[in-house]
Design a protein around this motif. Structure first.
Motif, PDB file in Angstrom:
ATOM      1  N   VAL A   3      27.283  30.428 -19.016  1.00 54.42           N
ATOM      2  CA  VAL A   3      27.411  28.970 -18.957  1.00 54.42           C
ATOM      3  C   VAL A   3      27.376  28.399 -20.379  1.00 54.42           C
ATOM      4  O   VAL A   3      28.149  27.487 -20.700  1.00 54.42           O
ATOM      5  CB  VAL A   3      26.310  28.351 -18.066  1.00 54.42           C
ATOM      6  N   ALA A   4      26.525  28.943 -21.227  1.00 51.34           N
ATOM      7  CA  ALA A   4      26.479  28.475 -22.622  1.00 51.34           C
ATOM      8  C   ALA A   4      27.821  28.729 -23.311  1.00 51.34           C
ATOM      9  O   ALA A   4      28.301  27.886 -24.076  1.00 51.34           O
ATOM     10  CB  ALA A   4      25.347  29.173 -23.372  1.00 51.34           C
ATOM     11  N   GLU A   5      28.437  29.863 -23.037  1.00 48.84           N
ATOM     12  CA  GLU A   5      29.754  30.146 -23.601  1.00 48.84           C
ATOM     13  C   GLU A   5      30.775  29.128 -23.110  1.00 48.84           C
ATOM     14  O   GLU A   5      31.650  28.689 -23.868  1.00 48.84           O
ATOM     15  CB  GLU A   5      30.204  31.554 -23.231  1.00 48.84           C
ATOM     16  N   ALA A   6      30.666  28.749 -21.847  1.00 48.33           N
ATOM     17  CA  ALA A   6      31.616  27.802 -21.257  1.00 48.33           C
ATOM     18  C   ALA A   6      31.434  26.393 -21.810  1.00 48.33           C
ATOM     19  O   ALA A   6      32.390  25.631 -21.895  1.00 48.33           O
ATOM     20  CB  ALA A   6      31.467  27.788 -19.733  1.00 48.33           C
ATOM     21  N   TYR A   7      30.236  26.039 -22.190  1.00 44.01           N
ATOM     22  CA  TYR A   7      29.953  24.674 -22.636  1.00 44.01           C
ATOM     23  C   TYR A   7      29.687  24.610 -24.128  1.00 44.01           C
ATOM     24  O   TYR A   7      28.638  24.156 -24.566  1.00 44.01           O
ATOM     25  CB  TYR A   7      28.802  24.076 -21.821  1.00 44.01           C
ATOM     26  N   GLY A   8      30.646  25.050 -24.888  1.00 45.30           N
ATOM     27  CA  GLY A   8      30.585  24.887 -26.342  1.00 45.30           C
ATOM     28  C   GLY A   8      30.483  26.173 -27.122  1.00 45.30           C
ATOM     29  O   GLY A   8      30.681  26.173 -28.323  1.00 45.30           O
ATOM     30  N   GLY A   9      30.125  27.254 -26.466  1.00 45.58           N
ATOM     31  CA  GLY A   9      29.947  28.517 -27.175  1.00 45.58           C
ATOM     32  C   GLY A   9      28.504  28.692 -27.604  1.00 45.58           C
ATOM     33  O   GLY A   9      27.749  27.724 -27.735  1.00 45.58           O
ATOM     34  N   LEU A  10      28.111  29.936 -27.857  1.00 43.53           N
ATOM     35  CA  LEU A  10      26.711  30.217 -28.174  1.00 43.53           C
ATOM     36  C   LEU A  10      26.276  29.585 -29.493  1.00 43.53           C
ATOM     37  O   LEU A  10      25.142  29.120 -29.613  1.00 43.53           O
ATOM     38  CB  LEU A  10      26.461  31.722 -28.173  1.00 43.53           C
ATOM     39  N   GLY A  11      27.173  29.538 -30.458  1.00 44.20           N
ATOM     40  CA  GLY A  11      26.814  28.926 -31.743  1.00 44.20           C
ATOM     41  C   GLY A  11      26.504  27.445 -31.604  1.00 44.20           C
ATOM     42  O   GLY A  11      25.495  26.955 -32.116  1.00 44.20           O
ATOM     43  N   ALA A  12      27.361  26.729 -30.905  1.00 42.33           N
ATOM     44  CA  ALA A  12      27.164  25.282 -30.725  1.00 42.33           C
ATOM     45  C   ALA A  12      25.949  24.998 -29.861  1.00 42.33           C
ATOM     46  O   ALA A  12      25.174  24.075 -30.146  1.00 42.33           O
ATOM     47  CB  ALA A  12      28.413  24.657 -30.099  1.00 42.33           C
ATOM     48  N   VAL A  13      25.762  25.777 -28.794  1.00 42.95           N
ATOM     49  CA  VAL A  13      24.603  25.579 -27.920  1.00 42.95           C
ATOM     50  C   VAL A  13      23.316  25.885 -28.688  1.00 42.95           C
ATOM     51  O   VAL A  13      22.332  25.146 -28.585  1.00 42.95           O
ATOM     52  CB  VAL A  13      24.722  26.425 -26.636  1.00 42.95           C
ATOM     53  N   ALA A  14      23.322  26.934 -29.485  1.00 46.81           N
ATOM     54  CA  ALA A  14      22.139  27.278 -30.280  1.00 46.81           C
ATOM     55  C   ALA A  14      21.800  26.141 -31.246  1.00 46.81           C
ATOM     56  O   ALA A  14      20.635  25.748 -31.368  1.00 46.81           O
ATOM     57  CB  ALA A  14      22.378  28.578 -31.040  1.00 46.81           C
ATOM     58  N   ALA A  15      22.817  25.606 -31.908  1.00 45.24           N
ATOM     59  CA  ALA A  15      22.584  24.507 -32.859  1.00 45.24           C
ATOM     60  C   ALA A  15      22.005  23.292 -32.148  1.00 45.24           C
ATOM     61  O   ALA A  15      21.039  22.688 -32.629  1.00 45.24           O
ATOM     62  CB  ALA A  15      23.892  24.140 -33.569  1.00 45.24           C
ATOM     63  N   GLU A  16      22.570  22.948 -30.998  1.00 42.40           N
ATOM     64  CA  GLU A  16      22.069  21.792 -30.245  1.00 42.40           C
ATOM     65  C   GLU A  16      20.653  22.033 -29.719  1.00 42.40           C
ATOM     66  O   GLU A  16      19.844  21.118 -29.644  1.00 42.40           O
ATOM     67  CB  GLU A  16      22.996  21.460 -29.083  1.00 42.40           C
ATOM     68  N   ALA A  17      20.357  23.293 -29.373  1.00 42.76           N
ATOM     69  CA  ALA A  17      19.034  23.637 -28.847  1.00 42.76           C
ATOM     70  C   ALA A  17      17.999  23.794 -29.965  1.00 42.76           C
ATOM     71  O   ALA A  17      16.808  23.906 -29.693  1.00 42.76           O
ATOM     72  CB  ALA A  17      19.118  24.920 -28.021  1.00 42.76           C
ATOM     73  N   GLY A  77      23.995  20.434 -20.592  1.00 51.39           N
ATOM     74  CA  GLY A  77      24.055  19.299 -19.674  1.00 51.39           C
ATOM     75  C   GLY A  77      23.361  19.523 -18.350  1.00 51.39           C
ATOM     76  O   GLY A  77      23.736  18.940 -17.339  1.00 51.39           O
ATOM     77  N   MET A  78      22.328  20.351 -18.355  1.00 50.53           N
ATOM     78  CA  MET A  78      21.579  20.623 -17.121  1.00 50.53           C
ATOM     79  C   MET A  78      20.095  20.492 -17.399  1.00 50.53           C
ATOM     80  O   MET A  78      19.676  20.336 -18.539  1.00 50.53           O
ATOM     81  CB  MET A  78      21.910  22.019 -16.608  1.00 50.53           C
ATOM     82  N   LYS A  79      19.310  20.536 -16.328  1.00 51.49           N
ATOM     83  CA  LYS A  79      17.859  20.486 -16.489  1.00 51.49           C
ATOM     84  C   LYS A  79      17.220  21.394 -15.453  1.00 51.49           C
ATOM     85  O   LYS A  79      17.830  21.768 -14.453  1.00 51.49           O
ATOM     86  CB  LYS A  79      17.334  19.059 -16.351  1.00 51.49           C
ATOM     87  N   LEU A  80      15.983  21.724 -15.705  1.00 55.60           N
ATOM     88  CA  LEU A  80      15.212  22.574 -14.806  1.00 55.60           C
ATOM     89  C   LEU A  80      14.616  21.724 -13.708  1.00 55.60           C
ATOM     90  O   LEU A  80      14.190  20.593 -13.942  1.00 55.60           O
ATOM     91  CB  LEU A  80      14.093  23.249 -15.597  1.00 55.60           C
ATOM     92  N   SER A  81      14.627  22.228 -12.468  1.00 55.14           N
ATOM     93  CA  SER A  81      13.989  21.506 -11.379  1.00 55.14           C
ATOM     94  C   SER A  81      13.232  22.498 -10.501  1.00 55.14           C
ATOM     95  O   SER A  81      13.420  23.705 -10.618  1.00 55.14           O
ATOM     96  CB  SER A  81      15.017  20.739 -10.551  1.00 55.14           C
ATOM     97  N   VAL A  82      12.414  21.972  -9.638  1.00 52.99           N
ATOM     98  CA  VAL A  82      11.571  22.797  -8.772  1.00 52.99           C
ATOM     99  C   VAL A  82      11.878  22.450  -7.324  1.00 52.99           C
ATOM    100  O   VAL A  82      12.034  21.286  -6.964  1.00 52.99           O
ATOM    101  CB  VAL A  82      10.076  22.545  -9.076  1.00 52.99           C
ATOM    102  N   GLU A  83      11.953  23.483  -6.497  1.00 49.86           N
ATOM    103  CA  GLU A  83      12.165  23.311  -5.067  1.00 49.86           C
ATOM    104  C   GLU A  83      11.135  24.141  -4.319  1.00 49.86           C
ATOM    105  O   GLU A  83      10.666  25.153  -4.842  1.00 49.86           O
ATOM    106  CB  GLU A  83      13.565  23.793  -4.675  1.00 49.86           C
TER     107      GLU A  83
END
Length: 110
Positions: free
Chosen positions: A53-67, A97-103
């Protein structure tokens, strides 16, 4: 007689493209994969799905930078042997663009 062979698209590339094109699919894909995090013998599947999913939403480099983590750290964290901290998991989910939730667990009696 020379025949041209069309370049094949790998399963992984196709999966990334489909997840990028359909955010709802990406959410459901990740929800299903995250259930595997409860099982120590299958934990790698959830981490690798988050990596996809990280690859799909910007790539690992961009996701790492944002994180706020290094790309190398993200590669290690989202590997079959990864063990992300809660802080890292939340940051990566937010970056895609997601968040953790509990069920409630369906297997536990009320």
């Amino acid at each position: 007689m020379s025949k041209k062979i069309k370049a094949a698209v790998s399963h992984h590339e196709r999966e990334v493209a489909e997840l990028r094109a359909d955010h709802k699919l990406a959410v459901e894909y990740l929800k299903a994969a995250m259930e595997s995090l409860d099982d120590p013998d299958d934990r790698a599947a959830g981490l690798l799905a988050l990596r996809t999913v990280a690859e799909a939403y910007g790539g690992l480099g961009a996701v790492a930078a944002e994180a706020g983590i290094s790309r190398e750290s993200l590669y290690r964290t989202l590997s079959a042997n990864g063990n992300p901290t809660l802080k890292t998991l939340l940051a990566v989910l937010k970056a895609v663009g997601m968040k953790l939730s509990v069920e409630p667990d369906q297997h536990v009696a009320a």
